[in-house]
Design a protein around this motif. Structure first.
Motif, mmCIF file in Angstrom:
data_model
loop_
_atom_site.group_PDB
_atom_site.id
_atom_site.type_symbol
_atom_site.label_atom_id
_atom_site.label_comp_id
_atom_site.label_asym_id
_atom_site.label_seq_id
_atom_site.Cartn_x
_atom_site.Cartn_y
_atom_site.Cartn_z
ATOM 1 N N ASP A 139 0.856 -1.189 0.000
ATOM 2 C CA ASP A 139 0.000 0.000 0.000
ATOM 3 C C ASP A 139 0.893 1.241 0.000
ATOM 4 N N GLU A 140 1.353 1.611 -1.168
ATOM 5 C CA GLU A 140 2.284 2.724 -1.304
ATOM 6 C C GLU A 140 1.657 4.057 -0.899
ATOM 7 N N GLY A 141 0.356 4.217 -1.113
ATOM 8 C CA GLY A 141 -0.307 5.466 -0.743
ATOM 9 C C GLY A 141 -0.218 5.737 0.753
ATOM 10 N N THR A 142 -0.584 4.732 1.553
ATOM 11 C CA THR A 142 -0.498 4.880 3.013
ATOM 12 C C THR A 142 0.958 4.966 3.443
ATOM 13 N N ASN A 143 1.792 4.141 2.823
ATOM 14 C CA ASN A 143 3.214 4.116 3.163
ATOM 15 C C ASN A 143 3.839 5.496 2.955
ATOM 16 N N SER A 144 3.565 6.115 1.831
ATOM 17 C CA SER A 144 4.113 7.429 1.519
ATOM 18 C C SER A 144 3.617 8.487 2.499
ATOM 19 N N MET A 145 2.328 8.435 2.808
ATOM 20 C CA MET A 145 1.762 9.396 3.748
ATOM 21 C C MET A 145 2.422 9.256 5.118
ATOM 22 N N MET A 146 2.573 8.020 5.599
ATOM 23 C CA MET A 146 3.182 7.814 6.910
ATOM 24 C C MET A 146 4.637 8.265 6.907
ATOM 25 N N SER A 147 5.344 7.975 5.835
ATOM 26 C CA SER A 147 6.742 8.389 5.731
ATOM 27 C C SER A 147 6.871 9.909 5.804
ATOM 28 N N ASP A 148 5.999 10.602 5.088
ATOM 29 C CA ASP A 148 6.007 12.071 5.121
ATOM 30 C C ASP A 148 5.676 12.602 6.519
ATOM 31 N N PHE A 149 4.658 12.033 7.139
ATOM 32 C CA PHE A 149 4.273 12.466 8.495
ATOM 33 C C PHE A 149 5.433 12.260 9.466
ATOM 34 N N ILE A 150 6.042 11.081 9.407
ATOM 35 C CA ILE A 150 7.120 10.739 10.340
ATOM 36 C C ILE A 150 8.290 11.702 10.186
ATOM 37 N N THR A 151 8.709 11.952 8.959
ATOM 38 C CA THR A 151 9.838 12.850 8.720
ATOM 39 C C THR A 151 9.570 14.231 9.316
ATOM 40 N N GLU A 152 8.400 14.761 9.068
ATOM 41 C CA GLU A 152 8.051 16.093 9.556
ATOM 42 C C GLU A 152 7.940 16.119 11.083
ATOM 43 N N GLN A 153 7.314 15.107 11.644
ATOM 44 C CA GLN A 153 7.097 15.095 13.095
ATOM 45 C C GLN A 153 8.373 14.833 13.879
ATOM 46 N N GLU A 154 9.278 14.048 13.330
ATOM 47 C CA GLU A 154 10.568 13.863 14.002
ATOM 48 C C GLU A 154 11.282 15.203 14.135
ATOM 49 N N LYS A 155 11.216 16.007 13.094
ATOM 50 C CA LYS A 155 11.848 17.332 13.133
ATOM 51 C C LYS A 155 11.158 18.225 14.160
ATOM 52 N N THR A 156 9.844 18.157 14.228
ATOM 53 C CA THR A 156 9.106 18.958 15.213
ATOM 54 C C THR A 156 9.490 18.552 16.632
ATOM 55 N N VAL A 157 9.602 17.250 16.889
ATOM 56 C CA VAL A 157 10.017 16.788 18.217
ATOM 57 C C VAL A 157 11.411 17.310 18.542
ATOM 58 N N TRP A 158 12.318 17.208 17.596
ATOM 59 C CA TRP A 158 13.674 17.713 17.810
ATOM 60 C C TRP A 158 13.646 19.197 18.175
ATOM 61 N N MET A 159 12.870 19.991 17.423
ATOM 62 C CA MET A 159 12.808 21.428 17.684
ATOM 63 C C MET A 159 12.182 21.736 19.038
ATOM 64 N N MET A 160 11.119 21.023 19.387
ATOM 65 C CA MET A 160 10.468 21.242 20.679
ATOM 66 C C MET A 160 11.380 20.834 21.835
ATOM 67 N N LYS A 161 12.092 19.736 21.661
ATOM 68 C CA LYS A 161 13.029 19.292 22.706
ATOM 69 C C LYS A 161 14.175 20.311 22.838
ATOM 70 N N ALA A 162 14.635 20.848 21.708
ATOM 71 C CA ALA A 162 15.672 21.877 21.754
ATOM 72 C C ALA A 162 15.174 23.112 22.493
ATOM 73 N N TRP A 163 13.915 23.484 22.238
ATOM 74 C CA TRP A 163 13.316 24.635 22.922
ATOM 75 C C TRP A 163 13.279 24.381 24.437
ATOM 76 N N LEU A 164 12.995 23.129 24.802
ATOM 77 C CA LEU A 164 12.960 22.760 26.223
ATOM 78 C C LEU A 164 14.359 22.635 26.823
ATOM 79 N N GLY A 165 15.382 22.695 25.982
ATOM 80 C CA GLY A 165 16.761 22.543 26.450
ATOM 81 C C GLY A 165 17.153 21.097 26.633
ATOM 82 N N GLU A 166 16.466 20.203 25.918
ATOM 83 C CA GLU A 166 16.729 18.764 26.031
ATOM 84 C C GLU A 166 17.211 18.224 24.693
#
Length: 159
Positions: free
Chosen positions: A130-157
Motif C-alpha cells: 500500500d504505497e499510498g499509506t506508506n508514503s503518507m506515513m513516511s512524510d508524516f514521520i519525517t516532519e514530526q521527528e523534526k518537530t520533536v527535535w525542535m520542541m526538545k531543543a526549545w525545552l533545552g533537552e
C-alpha cells in the motif's frame, strides 16, 4: 486474495483502514490539544508560542483530512465523533494548560504517541504493498521527528 479497485488486498486494506482510524482519533485529540494551548498560553513567550501553536494546529487539521480521505480511498469509513475518538485515542489530553513548558511538553508527548502509530502503519502498509499509506506515513514521520527535535531543543533537552 481478493483485490479491491485500487489493486490492494481487501483484507489487508481493511486492517490498515482500522489502524488509520486509530491514528485519526489520536490526531483529533492532538489537534484539540493544540487549539487549547493556542488559546490559553500565557507569559513572556506568548507571542512566539501563540503563532507556533496556530501553525501546528493548522498542519494537524490538514493531516486529519488526509487521513480520513485515505481511509475512504481504501474503501472504509472514517470515524467522525468525539465519542469514537476518545475511545481510541492514546494521545494525552491537555486541559487548561497555559504554562509554556507544559504546553511544549504536551506536544512532544503527543507527537511521540503519533509516531508509534505511524511506524506501525508504515510496516503494515509496506507488507500490503500500500504505497499510498506508506508514503503518507513516511512524510508524516519525517516532519514530526523534526518537530520533536525542535520542541526538545526549545525545552533545552536532547532527543
Amino acid at each position: 486474495m481478493i483485490l479491491n479497485s485500487i489493486g490492494l488486498d481487501s483484507q489487508k486494506t481493511k486492517l490498515i483502514a482500522n489502524d488509520l482510524n486509530h491514528l485519526l482519533s489520536n490526531f483529533q485529540v492532538y489537534y484539540q490539544n493544540l487549539r487549547g494551548i493556542h488559546w490559553n498560553i500565557k507569559g513572556k513567550r506568548f507571542f512566539d508560542l501563540h503563532v507556533k501553536f496556530e501553525e501546528l494546529y493548522n498542519d494537524a487539521n490538514i493531516k486529519v483530512d488526509e487521513i480520513a480521505e485515505r481511509i475512504l480511498t481504501l474503501g472504509e469509513t472514517p470515524l467522525h465523533t468525539f465519542e469514537d475518538f476518545n475511545k481510541q485515542a492514546k494521545v494525552p489530553v491537555g486541559k487548561n494548560i497555559s504554562e509554556d513548558e507544559k504546553a511544549v511538553q504536551l506536544i512532544v508527548d503527543s507527537i511521540s504517541e503519533l509516531l508509534k502509530i505511524e511506524r506501525e502503519l508504515l510496516d503494515k502498509a509496506g507488507d500490503a504493498n500500500d504505497e499510498g499509506t506508506n508514503s503518507m506515513m513516511s512524510d508524516f514521520i519525517t516532519e514530526q521527528e523534526k518537530t520533536v527535535w525542535m520542541m526538545k531543543a526549545w525545552l533545552g533537552e536532547t532527543i
